[in-house]
Structure formats: structure tokens, C-alpha cells
Enzyme design. Sequence first.
Site, PDB file in Angstrom:
ATOM      1  N   GLU A  95      46.123  10.446  32.787  1.00 11.40           N
ATOM      2  CA  GLU A  95      47.262  10.756  31.929  1.00 11.40           C
ATOM      3  C   GLU A  95      48.564  10.079  32.351  1.00 11.40           C
ATOM      4  OE1 GLU A  95      47.474  12.218  29.183  1.00 11.40           O
ATOM      5  OE2 GLU A  95      45.758  13.543  28.924  1.00 11.40           O
ATOM      6  N   SER A 139      26.228  72.241  42.706  1.00  9.61           N
ATOM      7  CA  SER A 139      25.940  72.572  44.108  1.00  9.61           C
ATOM      8  C   SER A 139      26.573  71.616  45.108  1.00  9.61           C
ATOM      9  CB  SER A 139      24.422  72.577  44.327  1.00  9.61           C
ATOM     10  OG  SER A 139      23.797  73.578  43.563  1.00  9.61           O
TER      11      SER A 139
END
Length: 694
Positions: free
Chosen positions: A85, A345
Site C-alpha cells: 500500500e 441436601s
Amino acid sequence: MITWRTFCIGLSANLVIATALAFGLDLADKTFPPPLQHAREVSAEVVDADGQLLRAFATSEGRWRLQTTAADVDPQFVRMLVAYEDQRFWQHRGVDPRALARAALQLVSNGRIVSGASTLSMQLARLIEPREGRSLTAKFVQLVRAMQIERRLSKAEILDLYLTHAPYGGNLEGIRAASLAYFGKEPHRLSVAESALLVALPQLPEKRRPDRNLAAANIARARVLQRIAVANIVGDDELQRAGLVPIPARRMQLPAYAAHLAEAALRKEPQVRRHQTTLRRPIQQGLEAVAKSAAGKLGPKVSMAMVMADIRTGEIVGEVGSADYFDASRSGWIDMTRVMRSPGSTLKPFIYGLAFEDGLVSQETIIEDRPADFFGYRPRNFDMSYQGDVSIRQALQLSLNVPAVRLLDAVGPTRLMVRFRRADVRPVLPSNETPGLAIGLGGVGITLKDLVQLYAALANRGRPVLLGDGIQGKPQPIEAEPLLEPVAAWNVADVLSGVMPPLGASQRGIAYKTGTSYGYRDAWSVGFDGNYALGVWVGRPDNGAVPGITGFGTAAPILFEGFVKSGIPVTPLPKAPGGAVRIAQAQLPISQRRFTKTSSGLLSASTREPAPQIIYPPEGARIELGVKTGGALSPLALKLQGGRAPFRWLANGKPLPDTSRRRVNEWVPDGGGYSTLTVIDSAGRAASVRVFVD
């Protein structure tokens, strides 16, 4: 006809004008600054303890734009990007005169655009201040903006902004979002083929989207690989291999783990863009996979929740709030780790812990499992049968109800609730009720998170552990007395480690307990190893009954699978502390061979003498002992009244050497700090005091 000399003069003049304009606008009280504030609008992220992405949130305009720096990206990608680029990115000041001259000359010579001249700085200017059309005026503004940006930001900052804002098709912006969507990974390490595709897409993101136009994406990637500057970076062999790698034809979902915790973090600090949590992504992934698999077997409207915590620090390392956050039929948006439910429990181990601590029982003490009436309260076992005489170890492992209530009647329900408060856990009683025997079988409300906090303390030798909220910041330690004394906590853990694993699971050295609430509304399983505690809840968010669910049959398999799929190696439970040993039934003192206590503060059926009472040292006393030659502490006198001889004394759960018929004894502490002294008479009645030795 335009000569080369005329062209160069015109181009130079325009560059001088653009440079002067950019400089002048910056000096003019900064009335025309580049819109860099828009570049800071990024997606909010929730990450784990190691910085791995758990979940991202789209921006207000619906974009996936994740904050990115060059350090987050494979260095080879950055080199390929610059080579393709903007080869002179590190040298120019926003505009590359050479590239601009080449592009302009090609335009004049060919009558069309052959190559572009946009630098990364110019592309960034276009990204953060989009303009419609590609007019010469728009291009001139880009030149000015690029030079302004270069005056204000370093090259590294410009590159970071480009990596964050580059378009990749649809609502994907930035290389991190693109890498996650197309490759399912962060861009830390990218292959040559992956890097080439990510370099190519931002030029024409919509036309080259691989999920929409695979052929165009292939052509674009090939063009990047064929660029001479890129080829010099990669090498011919790598280029050939990269060209053969197939391009993904579909877009993946971005990570979306820990949905409830992520939402909570965002609500807590909505302006923060990066939220650190204590979760660990591999553990979270494993637990969510278990939840998703289990959900398919649970049936409609049934949800589940899981919490895993480090028992040493209290940090939550994994949390699943529901079977599926997006499943409306299961009310998946409700975080069931924070909802009060009946624990069944699962509180029984703490009753047994108090009984161990008081010296009322040992693991092999015999206790009756037969129908019993406690002032009108008649507990029954889950299967409606009774086992007769069983050992304490068997009673807890089989989760028998009557023995648990017998022990709770002896140690006292209120005392149990006080112990829970030591761990900063406050179970909720039914309206206008005081603690009663029913709390031992689930007659209170508690959250999964609080239940795991209790078990974390149990696993931590009885020392309270405050669980965090899952958001970064270590939980503050609890400055409180122990939930249980170390010897008592070890006895409970030792018993629970021997519970039979669920069908199909291997015994991994996990101590665990299950529970089923009344009416089959909740199934629980909570377990721990030497490092972590994990809790599982299964039920309906609307508190409806789910016939057939049980703690052992439904929740326990999920617990064991959770430990496996979390990926953590199982750590052995801590070794027994000093004085903690398994004693055979025949070796127990007579008073501990059978549990005969009937009720707190009442006389045993086998005696009419008053219960034993320690008169020295008194409860809560602070005692300063002298030191003998050699550094040992002087003995502490122990005095009691009442009870039936012989007497057995225990210090912190450890029996003193001999039983005695005298009501005076001596004890030599191992060191300073809090200690619990207990005396048991021949009828099995006990009394305890807690003192502090200086």
C-alpha cells in the site's frame, strides 16, 4: 500538449499549496483540525484474565470495530501491508510525491487511472472523515488532512488507527474483527495466505468479501502475492504455497462467551471500552460446551448454571448463567448463578463439620437412621427407606436425612447460620421464620455463587474465601474466624472424596455433594479438588417442578464433565492437618462409638446428670501463657463441671493423649492464635469454648 517539465511544476505547486494550507490551518487556532475524535469510537470488549477476547459489543452504529495496535498483529502482515500500500510510509510526511507523480503521469499518458497514490495516512483521513465521490476536490482535502494527521500523530499511532478502522466488508472494520470473522482467531499469528487476503480486502471491501464473492477475493489475494515488493518479503516458495490455500467462504461469529458476566461488566462501567475479568477463556469455553451439550438432554424450559472459583484467591474463573443466553424458551437471559433457590441436601456437610469440630462424632461413629420425631418435625429420607445403624461416613455419603437432622439438633440451627455468616453467606429463611431443623434439608434460600463460596471455604481448610464478581480486581480477604476448624474441614472433605462418582464418570479425586430440593425443582452438585470449587444448578427459572431431576442423576454428571472439559489438571486434596486421622470404630473412645445426643441443651436418655460445662477457660478468653526453657509454652489448666466421667478433651479437633475421670486437665498449645477446646463425657454430650492464646 503537457510537457514533463510543465507537469512536474504544476504538481509541485499543488503540493506546496496543500502543505501551506495544512500548516496554516493547524496554526489558525486549530479551527480546522482533522476529526480524530471519531477514530476513538471502538467496540467495547470483555476479556479474560490473560487478555483473550471473551465478547465484543458492536458500536452504536452497529460496527465491529475492535481497538488494535501494531503489537496485536503479526509483524509479517504489517510488512506486507506497507510493501503493498505505501512503500515509503516510514519516510514521507503524509503525501508521497513520487507515488503522486507516477499516478498522475500514468493518468495523463493513459487517460485512465492505472495505479493509486494514496498513502496509508491519506487512507486514514478518508476512513475517519468519509466523503462521497472521488472528485479532485475530495482528493485535495485528503492531502491536507493527511499532512495534518502526520503533524499531530506519530507513524506508529497512524498505523494503529489504520489497523483499527480499515474496512473489510459489511460491518467489519479493523484487522482484528476481520481476522476473527474470517479465520476465527486473533491476528497475532497469520499465515502468508491470510495476511495477503487481509491486505487486499480494504481496497474494495464490498466487492471482495469472501463470503459474498469468493472469486474476486481470490483474484485480489493473488494480486497482493504477485506484487514484487511483497514477494521480496515473503519468498517464492511461500508465495506458491499461499496461492494454493483455500479462502474461507463464510463469515464466523465473533467470540460471545460469558454473556451474563459481559453484560454485567458493561452495565457497571458503560464508558469503559475494555473490561478485564478474572475468567479464563479455556475454562469458560469448556464449561459452556458442557452446558450446551447438557441443555439438549434437559428438556424444554429447563436451564442450568455453573460457577467455578479458585479456592485460594476467590477469583471466579468460569461462570455460566444459563444453558443458552439466547434461548427464550429457557429464559436464558436470567443469570441463575445469582437467584435464590432451595439448596436441598448441599448444606449437610457443614452440619457434620460442626459435629466433628465439637467432638460429638468421628467418621466411624455409629448413628441411627430410623424414623424420628423432633417436636413434631419428622424428616424422611429421599427414597422413603431407612438404613438402620450406619457410620457417620456412610450417613453423609448416602445423604441420609434423619442422621443429618439428629446432628443439626445437637449443634443447633442458629449456630449453623452464624457459621455461614463467617463466610459472608446469608441464606434467606422463609418470611417470619427463625432457624429450624428444616434448614438442614434445604429449608432456606441460597444462590449458586454463595453455595460455591461456602464450599470454597470448606476446601480451603475451613478458612473463609470471598468470591469476586468475576470482574477484574482480586476479592478482598475475609477477616473472620474460620467457617470450620481445619481438622473438622478435613474430615468432611475426606468423607466427600469417597462419594461414588456418577455413572460413567471416573473418580478424579474430587470431593463433592449433591442435593435435590423439595418437589424436584432444583438439582445441585458442588465439588472441589485442591485448587478449584465448581457448583452446578439445574432447574426451571420459573421455579416449576421438573419431574425426575436429582442432584446425583442430573447435576453430578455435569459437575464431573465440567471438571474434565475445563481443561485444568485435577489437584489432589490437601494432606491432613496435624491431629486429623481416621480412627477405626473399635479404637474410638466410648463416648464416640455411638451418637446418642438427643437435642441441644437437653439431657441424654442414658443419664440424669447435667451436661458438661467448661468453666475455665471461659468462652472468648484471651490468655497469655509463659514460655518454658526451650521455647515451649506453659500448660493451660482446663476445668469443667457436670457431665459423666470419663472425659475426652479435644483441642482444635485433635484428641488429647488420654481420657480422664478428673474434671481438671492440662493442655499445651502448639502456638498462639485462636483455638477451640472441646470436652465430651461418656454419654456423648459435649461442650466447647473458643479462646485466643498470646
